[in-house]
Design a protein around this motif. Structure first.
Motif, PDB file in Angstrom:
ATOM      1  N   GLU A  79      62.342  52.092  34.895  1.00 27.14           N
ATOM      2  CA  GLU A  79      60.998  52.056  35.480  1.00 27.14           C
ATOM      3  C   GLU A  79      60.023  52.887  34.647  1.00 27.14           C
ATOM      4  O   GLU A  79      58.896  52.467  34.375  1.00 27.14           O
ATOM      5  N   ARG A  80      60.463  54.053  34.220  1.00 27.49           N
ATOM      6  CA  ARG A  80      59.612  54.910  33.379  1.00 27.49           C
ATOM      7  C   ARG A  80      59.287  54.216  32.057  1.00 27.49           C
ATOM      8  O   ARG A  80      58.161  54.269  31.577  1.00 27.49           O
ATOM      9  N   GLU A  81      60.274  53.549  31.493  1.00 22.14           N
ATOM     10  CA  GLU A  81      60.070  52.824  30.230  1.00 22.14           C
ATOM     11  C   GLU A  81      59.046  51.693  30.427  1.00 22.14           C
ATOM     12  O   GLU A  81      58.168  51.491  29.583  1.00 22.14           O
ATOM     13  N   ARG A  82      59.142  50.968  31.535  1.00 23.74           N
ATOM     14  CA  ARG A  82      58.154  49.922  31.829  1.00 23.74           C
ATOM     15  C   ARG A  82      56.759  50.521  31.964  1.00 23.74           C
ATOM     16  O   ARG A  82      55.782  49.977  31.442  1.00 23.74           O
ATOM     17  N   ASP A  83      56.671  51.655  32.662  1.00 18.67           N
ATOM     18  CA  ASP A  83      55.377  52.324  32.816  1.00 18.67           C
ATOM     19  C   ASP A  83      54.802  52.733  31.456  1.00 18.67           C
ATOM     20  O   ASP A  83      53.602  52.609  31.223  1.00 18.67           O
ATOM     21  N   LYS A  84      55.661  53.214  30.573  1.00 14.25           N
ATOM     22  CA  LYS A  84      55.206  53.602  29.239  1.00 14.25           C
ATOM     23  C   LYS A  84      54.678  52.400  28.463  1.00 14.25           C
ATOM     24  O   LYS A  84      53.664  52.490  27.766  1.00 14.25           O
ATOM     25  N   MET A  85      55.329  51.260  28.602  1.00 19.50           N
ATOM     26  CA  MET A  85      54.883  50.060  27.891  1.00 19.50           C
ATOM     27  C   MET A  85      53.553  49.557  28.457  1.00 19.50           C
ATOM     28  O   MET A  85      52.678  49.118  27.705  1.00 19.50           O
ATOM     29  N   VAL A  86      53.366  49.644  29.768  1.00 18.66           N
ATOM     30  CA  VAL A  86      52.085  49.260  30.381  1.00 18.66           C
ATOM     31  C   VAL A  86      50.984  50.195  29.877  1.00 18.66           C
ATOM     32  O   VAL A  86      49.889  49.750  29.529  1.00 18.66           O
ATOM     33  N   HIS A  87      51.291  51.486  29.824  1.00 17.84           N
ATOM     34  CA  HIS A  87      50.304  52.450  29.322  1.00 17.84           C
ATOM     35  C   HIS A  87      49.986  52.172  27.851  1.00 17.84           C
ATOM     36  O   HIS A  87      48.812  52.202  27.448  1.00 17.84           O
ATOM     37  N   LEU A  88      51.004  51.889  27.067  1.00 22.45           N
ATOM     38  CA  LEU A  88      50.792  51.581  25.653  1.00 22.45           C
ATOM     39  C   LEU A  88      49.880  50.365  25.504  1.00 22.45           C
ATOM     40  O   LEU A  88      48.935  50.378  24.702  1.00 22.45           O
ATOM     41  N   ALA A  89      50.122  49.329  26.293  1.00 18.55           N
ATOM     42  CA  ALA A  89      49.272  48.139  26.235  1.00 18.55           C
ATOM     43  C   ALA A  89      47.830  48.482  26.613  1.00 18.55           C
ATOM     44  O   ALA A  89      46.886  47.986  25.986  1.00 18.55           O
ATOM     45  N   SER A  90      47.653  49.360  27.590  1.00 18.55           N
ATOM     46  CA  SER A  90      46.307  49.771  27.991  1.00 18.55           C
ATOM     47  C   SER A  90      45.595  50.521  26.878  1.00 18.55           C
ATOM     48  O   SER A  90      44.402  50.306  26.626  1.00 18.55           O
ATOM     49  N   VAL A  91      46.318  51.390  26.197  1.00 15.09           N
ATOM     50  CA  VAL A  91      45.741  52.150  25.087  1.00 15.09           C
ATOM     51  C   VAL A  91      45.359  51.209  23.944  1.00 15.09           C
ATOM     52  O   VAL A  91      44.273  51.320  23.358  1.00 15.09           O
ATOM     53  N   ILE A  92      46.238  50.273  23.639  1.00 11.17           N
ATOM     54  CA  ILE A  92      45.951  49.307  22.571  1.00 11.17           C
ATOM     55  C   ILE A  92      44.735  48.461  22.938  1.00 11.17           C
ATOM     56  O   ILE A  92      43.836  48.244  22.117  1.00 11.17           O
ATOM     57  N   ALA A  93      44.692  47.995  24.189  1.00 14.28           N
ATOM     58  CA  ALA A  93      43.564  47.173  24.637  1.00 14.28           C
ATOM     59  C   ALA A  93      42.257  47.956  24.550  1.00 14.28           C
ATOM     60  O   ALA A  93      41.230  47.416  24.104  1.00 14.28           O
ATOM     61  N   ALA A  94      42.294  49.215  24.952  1.00 10.73           N
ATOM     62  CA  ALA A  94      41.089  50.038  24.878  1.00 10.73           C
ATOM     63  C   ALA A  94      40.623  50.187  23.429  1.00 10.73           C
ATOM     64  O   ALA A  94      39.423  50.105  23.136  1.00 10.73           O
ATOM     65  N   ARG A  95      41.555  50.390  22.537  1.00 16.16           N
ATOM     66  CA  ARG A  95      41.198  50.524  21.122  1.00 16.16           C
ATOM     67  C   ARG A  95      40.612  49.224  20.582  1.00 16.16           C
ATOM     68  O   ARG A  95      39.618  49.230  19.847  1.00 16.16           O
ATOM     69  N   LEU A  96      41.225  48.101  20.930  1.00 12.65           N
ATOM     70  CA  LEU A  96      40.702  46.813  20.481  1.00 12.65           C
ATOM     71  C   LEU A  96      39.279  46.590  20.998  1.00 12.65           C
ATOM     72  O   LEU A  96      38.423  46.074  20.279  1.00 12.65           O
ATOM     73  N   THR A  97      39.035  47.012  22.228  1.00 12.98           N
ATOM     74  CA  THR A  97      37.701  46.879  22.813  1.00 12.98           C
ATOM     75  C   THR A  97      36.686  47.696  22.030  1.00 12.98           C
ATOM     76  O   THR A  97      35.573  47.230  21.761  1.00 12.98           O
ATOM     77  N   THR A  98      37.071  48.907  21.614  1.00 12.62           N
ATOM     78  CA  THR A  98      36.141  49.728  20.819  1.00 12.62           C
ATOM     79  C   THR A  98      35.878  49.110  19.447  1.00 12.62           C
ATOM     80  O   THR A  98      34.861  49.410  18.823  1.00 12.62           O
ATOM     81  N   LEU A  99      36.784  48.241  19.017  1.00 14.00           N
ATOM     82  CA  LEU A  99      36.592  47.560  17.731  1.00 14.00           C
ATOM     83  C   LEU A  99      35.814  46.261  17.885  1.00 14.00           C
ATOM     84  O   LEU A  99      35.651  45.508  16.930  1.00 14.00           O
ATOM     85  N   GLY A 100      35.362  45.979  19.123  1.00 12.86           N
ATOM     86  CA  GLY A 100      34.518  44.826  19.338  1.00 12.86           C
ATOM     87  C   GLY A 100      35.204  43.606  19.920  1.00 12.86           C
ATOM     88  O   GLY A 100      34.578  42.559  20.078  1.00 12.86           O
ATOM     89  N   VAL A 101      36.481  43.731  20.240  1.00 18.69           N
ATOM     90  CA  VAL A 101      37.197  42.608  20.852  1.00 18.69           C
ATOM     91  C   VAL A 101      36.808  42.542  22.329  1.00 18.69           C
ATOM     92  O   VAL A 101      36.752  43.571  23.004  1.00 18.69           O
ATOM     93  N   GLU A 102      36.531  41.343  22.824  1.00 18.20           N
ATOM     94  CA  GLU A 102      36.178  41.153  24.232  1.00 18.20           C
ATOM     95  C   GLU A 102      37.336  41.651  25.099  1.00 18.20           C
ATOM     96  O   GLU A 102      38.506  41.532  24.743  1.00 18.20           O
ATOM     97  N   ALA A 103      37.026  42.257  26.237  1.00 15.01           N
ATOM     98  CA  ALA A 103      38.018  42.956  27.066  1.00 15.01           C
ATOM     99  C   ALA A 103      39.196  42.080  27.469  1.00 15.01           C
ATOM    100  O   ALA A 103      40.354  42.511  27.372  1.00 15.01           O
ATOM    101  N   THR A 104      38.936  40.859  27.904  1.00 10.28           N
ATOM    102  CA  THR A 104      40.045  39.982  28.306  1.00 10.28           C
ATOM    103  C   THR A 104      40.935  39.651  27.122  1.00 10.28           C
ATOM    104  O   THR A 104      42.165  39.671  27.227  1.00 10.28           O
ATOM    105  N   ASP A 105      40.333  39.364  25.985  1.00 11.55           N
ATOM    106  CA  ASP A 105      41.111  39.079  24.777  1.00 11.55           C
ATOM    107  C   ASP A 105      41.909  40.308  24.337  1.00 11.55           C
ATOM    108  O   ASP A 105      43.059  40.182  23.898  1.00 11.55           O
ATOM    109  N   ALA A 106      41.306  41.475  24.466  1.00 14.74           N
ATOM    110  CA  ALA A 106      41.993  42.716  24.094  1.00 14.74           C
ATOM    111  C   ALA A 106      43.214  42.935  24.980  1.00 14.74           C
ATOM    112  O   ALA A 106      44.287  43.310  24.491  1.00 14.74           O
ATOM    113  N   GLU A 107      43.061  42.722  26.281  1.00 11.37           N
ATOM    114  CA  GLU A 107      44.192  42.865  27.214  1.00 11.37           C
ATOM    115  C   GLU A 107      45.306  41.884  26.879  1.00 11.37           C
ATOM    116  O   GLU A 107      46.476  42.240  26.838  1.00 11.37           O
ATOM    117  N   LEU A 108      44.926  40.633  26.652  1.00 13.86           N
ATOM    118  CA  LEU A 108      45.916  39.601  26.322  1.00 13.86           C
ATOM    119  C   LEU A 108      46.645  39.935  25.027  1.00 13.86           C
ATOM    120  O   LEU A 108      47.883  39.864  24.963  1.00 13.86           O
TER     121      LEU A 108
END
Length: 109
Positions: free
Chosen positions: A31-60
């Motif tokens: 469960e902790r490992e799954r939580d870490k992967m969800v957090h990692l995806a959130s961090v990556i998505a946030a970074r992509l958004t700061t680089l100009g990627v649309e939020a939905t595309d960044a999440e995907l």
């Protein structure tokens, strides 16, 4: 994806395999490992958004990338002889092919 996979070298294989076994055998750690992967995806998505990627595309993209990485890692620790980077490349190709196939299909899933 490849950058993360590149950190897992042959020298780390034994440790990674033992760790994966412990994670698989322990529900709380899984469960902790799954939580870490969800957090990692959130961090990556946030970074992509700061680089100009649309939020939905960044999440995907972020969640797809994390899924590719975790799948490649699981294959690697269970004995696949390819490097994690090569496994990621193959899985990304598979994902692109699957997406194209689904886009051209008239079937509903």
């Amino acid at each position: 994806v490849r950058g993360g996979a590149g950190r897992f070298t042959a020298e780390r294989s034994d440790f990674a395999t033992r760790r994966a076994g412990i994670v698989a055998a322990t529900p709380q750690i899984r469960e902790r490992e799954r939580d870490k992967m969800v957090h990692l995806a959130s961090v990556i998505a946030a970074r992509l958004t700061t680089l100009g990627v649309e939020a939905t595309d960044a999440e995907l993209a972020a969640h797809s990338g994390v899924t590719v990485f975790t799948t490649a890692f699981a294959q690697w620790v269970t004995g696949d002889t390819q490097s994690p980077e090569a496994l990621c490349d193959d899985l990304l190709d598979d994902l692109a092919s699957l997406t194209a196939q689904l886009n051209s299909s008239t079937e509903t899933v």
